[in-house]
Motif scaffolding. Structure first.
Motif, short mmCIF file in Angstrom:
data_model
loop_
_atom_site.label_atom_id
_atom_site.label_comp_id
_atom_site.label_asym_id
_atom_site.label_seq_id
_atom_site.Cartn_x
_atom_site.Cartn_y
_atom_site.Cartn_z
N ARG A 11 1.11 -1.32 -0.41
CA ARG A 11 -0.27 -0.15 0.22
C ARG A 11 0.71 1.06 0.18
O ARG A 11 0.64 2.32 -0.37
CB ARG A 11 -1.12 0.62 1.80
CG ARG A 11 -1.97 -1.07 1.09
CD ARG A 11 -2.80 -0.52 2.45
NE ARG A 11 -2.58 -2.20 2.91
CZ ARG A 11 -3.09 -2.61 4.03
NH1 ARG A 11 -4.28 -1.24 4.87
NH2 ARG A 11 -3.07 -2.80 5.43
N VAL A 12 2.27 1.60 0.74
CA VAL A 12 3.43 2.39 0.63
C VAL A 12 4.30 2.71 -0.29
O VAL A 12 3.08 3.90 -1.58
CB VAL A 12 3.94 2.38 2.14
CG1 VAL A 12 4.79 3.00 1.33
CG2 VAL A 12 3.39 2.17 3.16
N PHE A 13 3.93 0.82 -1.80
CA PHE A 13 4.35 1.75 -2.67
C PHE A 13 3.65 1.95 -4.12
O PHE A 13 4.06 2.87 -4.56
CB PHE A 13 5.02 0.02 -2.94
CG PHE A 13 5.56 0.34 -4.44
CD1 PHE A 13 6.33 0.38 -4.56
CD2 PHE A 13 4.36 -0.56 -5.62
CE1 PHE A 13 6.63 1.06 -6.30
CE2 PHE A 13 5.25 -0.80 -6.55
CZ PHE A 13 6.04 0.04 -7.61
N LEU A 14 2.54 1.83 -3.64
CA LEU A 14 1.54 2.10 -4.68
C LEU A 14 0.87 3.62 -4.08
O LEU A 14 0.43 4.58 -5.10
CB LEU A 14 -0.32 1.85 -4.16
CG LEU A 14 0.82 -0.26 -4.76
CD1 LEU A 14 -1.61 -0.92 -4.61
CD2 LEU A 14 0.41 0.04 -6.21
N PHE A 15 1.02 3.94 -2.97
CA PHE A 15 1.00 5.45 -2.35
C PHE A 15 1.79 6.39 -3.26
O PHE A 15 1.23 7.56 -3.90
CB PHE A 15 0.67 5.50 -1.02
CG PHE A 15 0.92 7.40 -0.85
CD1 PHE A 15 -0.18 7.43 -0.47
CD2 PHE A 15 1.58 7.50 0.02
CE1 PHE A 15 -0.35 9.00 0.00
CE2 PHE A 15 1.96 9.18 0.06
CZ PHE A 15 0.60 9.90 0.69
N PHE A 16 3.00 6.13 -3.05
CA PHE A 16 4.25 7.04 -4.15
C PHE A 16 4.27 6.65 -5.58
O PHE A 16 4.82 7.50 -5.85
CB PHE A 16 5.60 6.48 -2.67
CG PHE A 16 6.12 6.74 -1.35
CD1 PHE A 16 6.18 8.64 -2.36
CD2 PHE A 16 5.88 6.34 -0.97
CE1 PHE A 16 6.42 9.09 -0.65
CE2 PHE A 16 5.74 7.22 0.76
CZ PHE A 16 6.44 8.65 0.39
N ALA A 17 3.80 5.95 -5.35
CA ALA A 17 3.40 5.57 -7.05
C ALA A 17 2.36 6.88 -7.58
O ALA A 17 3.11 6.77 -8.72
CB ALA A 17 3.35 4.25 -7.58
N PHE A 18 1.23 6.78 -6.57
CA PHE A 18 0.37 7.28 -7.73
C PHE A 18 0.86 9.09 -7.21
O PHE A 18 0.09 9.68 -7.91
CB PHE A 18 -0.51 7.30 -6.34
CG PHE A 18 -2.12 8.21 -7.04
CD1 PHE A 18 -3.16 8.29 -7.36
CD2 PHE A 18 -2.03 9.11 -5.69
CE1 PHE A 18 -3.44 9.48 -8.26
CE2 PHE A 18 -3.12 10.26 -5.35
CZ PHE A 18 -3.73 9.79 -6.98
N LEU A 19 1.83 9.35 -5.87
CA LEU A 19 1.80 10.66 -6.17
C LEU A 19 2.86 10.56 -6.96
O LEU A 19 2.72 12.35 -7.91
CB LEU A 19 2.89 10.25 -4.75
CG LEU A 19 3.13 12.50 -3.99
CD1 LEU A 19 1.60 12.39 -3.82
CD2 LEU A 19 4.16 11.58 -3.44
N ALA A 20 4.09 10.00 -7.45
CA ALA A 20 5.05 10.70 -8.61
C ALA A 20 4.11 10.38 -9.81
O ALA A 20 4.23 11.21 -10.69
CB ALA A 20 5.48 9.61 -8.40
N ALA A 21 3.55 9.17 -10.14
CA ALA A 21 2.15 9.34 -11.72
C ALA A 21 1.25 11.11 -11.36
O ALA A 21 1.66 11.33 -12.57
CB ALA A 21 1.22 8.80 -11.65
N ALA A 22 1.09 11.56 -10.55
CA ALA A 22 0.46 12.75 -10.57
C ALA A 22 1.06 13.40 -10.40
O ALA A 22 0.68 14.59 -11.18
CB ALA A 22 -0.59 12.58 -8.86
N ALA A 23 2.44 13.76 -9.84
CA ALA A 23 3.45 14.78 -10.03
C ALA A 23 3.65 14.83 -11.27
O ALA A 23 3.60 16.34 -11.57
CB ALA A 23 4.10 14.70 -8.91
N ILE A 24 3.76 14.03 -12.14
CA ILE A 24 4.81 14.18 -13.75
C ILE A 24 2.92 14.80 -14.31
O ILE A 24 3.13 14.96 -15.32
CB ILE A 24 4.81 11.82 -14.22
CG1 ILE A 24 6.26 12.08 -12.96
CG2 ILE A 24 5.13 12.57 -15.13
CD1 ILE A 24 7.04 10.83 -13.00
#
Length: 705
Positions: A11-24
């Motif tokens: 879940r932590v990994f998916l959170f940061f992946a979503f954060l990176a995707a949202a920022a990009i």
């Protein structure tokens, strides 16, 4: 799949992946909006280059933050959760490492305070419970000892016909090619129809107030006939329509054989006598009615011939009767040491000192009361006639039986005087039982001999005796039980069966090497049964195996098994059958199960059975409980769970099996607290960690029958 079932790290990994995707995505959207307003086509390359740089920077920063967060927050939280589970459900103390959770603020100290308080409370509770249950434990041990030494087999069986209790005598009666075990079906050992019929009759109301019926039942293997009594624990009622029952068992195979031999002897006697008696009656009747025949010498010769034939037949039958008479008297098995102790105690009552010794540890088949009474009677006469320094020796006879030798210093004993002593009546609980009768009942004789150093010895051989196999423990036949099995409900489909309702066989092997596909073989097997979350101490296998190849020195350095040790051991076909029989109806458990099972599965044709038992692996269970990133060697798991493995026991089959069993029981409790209730749940979770280790159930059909 529900999100709450995902692991914290995922879940932590998916959170940061979503954060990176949202920022990009935000950067790309901003650049696209700026480019559209600028309306300069030549600037496209610059915007794309700026977007790519921004994307890589965002990915790098987010990945770095995620790695730091995973290493210093997610993993410590996972370790902290595992430690709390171990402390709560595996009784492990000191599982919280402050250094591991140093970035979690007050969480680690708070968790440590909880575990310390829990440990202190548990210790106080354990002390109180121990004090309150001491008397119950003592009474249980007395009852256990009493049940263990009962000469009759006792088996307590649930309404589902599963064994919940058996004593040592029952284990001997039921053992043939497979040993009994808790939660095994009684029908694995006894033929079902007589038991089912008697049980149905008792449940229907037969058997009187005691709910008891006699029955005769045969073993499934070995061909023994048992006289049994079935007693219901209570009458059937609405709350329990299938009540448990007790079977009392006695082996009457030899009694029936002896009875048949006696009947055969009587039949032969009458069949032989009838023609001779009829001939004699005819001849005598003819003499009475005819004076000429009465004077005929041929008739006298015929009478003499018939009488001689009749005498010869009766003499032969009498010899056969005397030979078999010793078999007809009820005998028991008595240890040579017990015979020595009993005779010494008997003579001490008359202030006669006796030095008794069992030169060989043996079990003798005799009537102990009669033999001890006879020897005491002879010793008293010897003492009265001046005999001194009495001794008694039990040794192995050249004929395969045992020799009882009663020696003394003094005047030698004449045969006539010995016969006078044997003609006296002895108190053995039967009327007019003389010493000579005791000898005839045992099919033996007693005689005096000259011994060494001017001593005289009375020799009395016992025909039936065998060497005593020395076994660890206190020598008593053990009682095995788990009364919780009486409340078991009917089994469900395997995948829906709660883990707590399954029986397990934990096993381990020592091998000649690590490559079964290249010829390495098993050289030792150990296995333990786990029922209701407890190791059944009296049900175990610890067997050396002849690998039929050389054991390399490098392997011997690890497990200390040499070629000489396995020279006379059974080969894999016999050892494999033993393990398969031991594990019937159970889930197999091992640490790195695919490795151990491969050694047996490659020999399934030779063994004659298939190892299709369901399998649980402590490597994968550890990954479920503690996370895949942790170390999952047996030593590492044992250390986390507070299981101590003595250095001398490590890398021995039984030592590793005992450690694996302890680890497994604790992991199972922790897994259940994580919501893994059924075997299907455990299988699903184990297969999520197939990158760590392949599930041993994958390549074979699962069978719990």
């Amino acid at each position: 799949m529900k999100i709450e079932n995902w692991s914290l790290r995922l879940r932590v990994f998916l959170f940061f992946a979503f954060l990176a995707a949202a920022a990009i995505a935000a950067v790309i959207a901003g650049l696209a909006l700026g480019f559209s307003r600028l309306d300069v086509p030549e600037a496209a390359d610059g915007f794309i280059f700026a977007g790519a740089i921004s994307g890589f920077v965002i990915l790098g920063v987010v990945a770095w933050i995620w790695l730091m967060f995973d290493e210093n927050v997610a993993k410590p939280i996972q370790r902290l959760a595992g430690g709390l589970l171990a402390s709560t459900h595996a009784n492990v103390e000191d599982t919280i490492d402050d250094k591991t959770a140093r970035y979690l603020g007050d969480l680690a100290p708070a968790a440590r305070a909880i575990t310390e308080n829990l440990a202190a409370t548990r210790n106080k509770l354990a002390e109180t419970v121990a004090q309150e249950t001491t008397r119950l434990i003592e009474e249980k041990e007395k009852l256990t000892a009493l049940s263990a030494e009962m000469p009759y087999g006792m088996v307590l069986v649930s309404g589902l016909h599963k064994i919940a209790f058996y004593n040592g005598a029952a284990a001997e009666l039921l053992s043939s090619d497979q040993a009994p075990g808790l939660d095994h079906s009684i029908f694995d050992f006894l033929r079902p129809r007589p038991i089912q019929s008697a049980y149905a009759r008792l449940c229907a109301g037969e058997g009187g107030d005691g709910h008891v019926l006699p029955l005769t039942v045969a073993t499934r293997h070995g061909g023994h006939v048992l006289s049994a009594r079935m007693r219901l624990m209570h009458a059937p009622d609405e709350g329990d329509v299938a009540p448990p029952y007790v079977l009392t068992l006695d082996d009457v195979t030899s009694d029936l054989t002896i009875h048949a031999e006696r009947e055969k002897l009587l039949s032969r006697l009458f069949a032989t006598l009838r023609p001779s008696i009829a001939s004699l009656q005819t001849t005598l009747a003819a003499r009475d009615t005819d004076d000429d025949l009465r004077a005929d010498p041929r008739l006298d010769a015929a009478l003499v011939s018939e009488m001689a034939k009749l005498t010869k037949v009766i003499a032969a039958l009498d010899t056969e009767y005397e030979t078999g008479k010793a078999e007809w008297w009820p005998m028991a098995q008595v240890r040579s040491s017990e015979l020595c102790d009993a005779l010494t105690a008997q003579l001490q009552q008359d202030d006669i000192k006796l030095v008794a010794e069992a030169a060989d540890a043996m079990v003798l088949t005799l009537d102990a009361v009669q033999i001890i009474s006879l020897l005491s009677h002879l010793a008293r006469h010897i003492s009265r006639t001046g005999g001194r320094a009495l001794s008694f020796l039990v040794s192995r006879d050249d004929a395969g039986g045992a020799m009882l030798a009663l020696g003394w210093s003094g005047e030698p004993l004449s045969v006539d005087e010995l016969e006078n002593w044997l003609s006296e009546t002895l108190d053995v609980g039967l009327v007019d039982m003389k010493g000579r009768d005791i000898l005839e009942a045992h099919g033996t004789e007693v005689w005096p001999e000259f011994g060494p150093a001017s001593r005289t010895v009375l020799k009395l051989p016992i025909r039936q005796a065998r060497r005593l196999r020395r076994t660890p423990g206190d020598g008593r036949r053990a009682v095995t039980y788990d009364f919780d099995l009486l409340s078991r409900t009917p089994a469900k489909e395997l995948m829906d069966t709660p883990l707590s309702d399954l029986s397990y066989v934990v096993f381990d092997t020592e091998t000649t090497g690590l490559l079964p596909s290249q010829g390495d073989e098993v050289c030792q097997i150990a296995a333990l049964r786990v029922v209701n979350g407890k190791v059944i101490e009296n049900e175990a296998i610890d067997q050396l195996v002849n690998p039929e190849r050389n054991i390399p020195a490098s392997s011997t350095e690890v497990h200390h098994i040499t070629n000489a040790m396995v020279k006379d051991a059974p080969t894999i076909d016999l050892a494999g059958q033993q393990l398969h029989s031991f594990a019937r109806g159970a889930v197999l458990v091992a640490h790195n199960a695919p490795f151990d099972l491969e050694f047996f599965r490659k020999h399934e044709v030779r063994i004659g059975v298939k190892f299709t038992n369901p399998v649980l692996d402590t490597v994968l269970l550890s990954a479920i409980v503690f996370g895949q990133s942790e170390e999952h060697t047996l030593d590492a798991i044992a250390d986390r769970l507070g299981v101590k493995i003595p250095p001398e026991a490590r890398h021995t089959a039984m030592g590793d099996t005992m450690a694996t069993a302890e680890v497994f029981i604790k992991l199972l409790r922790m897994a259940e607290k994580k919501g893994i209730i059924t075997f299907g749940d455990a299988l699903t979770e184990m297969r999520k960690h197939k990158r760590l280790l392949q599930d041993a159930n994958a390549s074979h059909a699962v069978d719990l029958a």
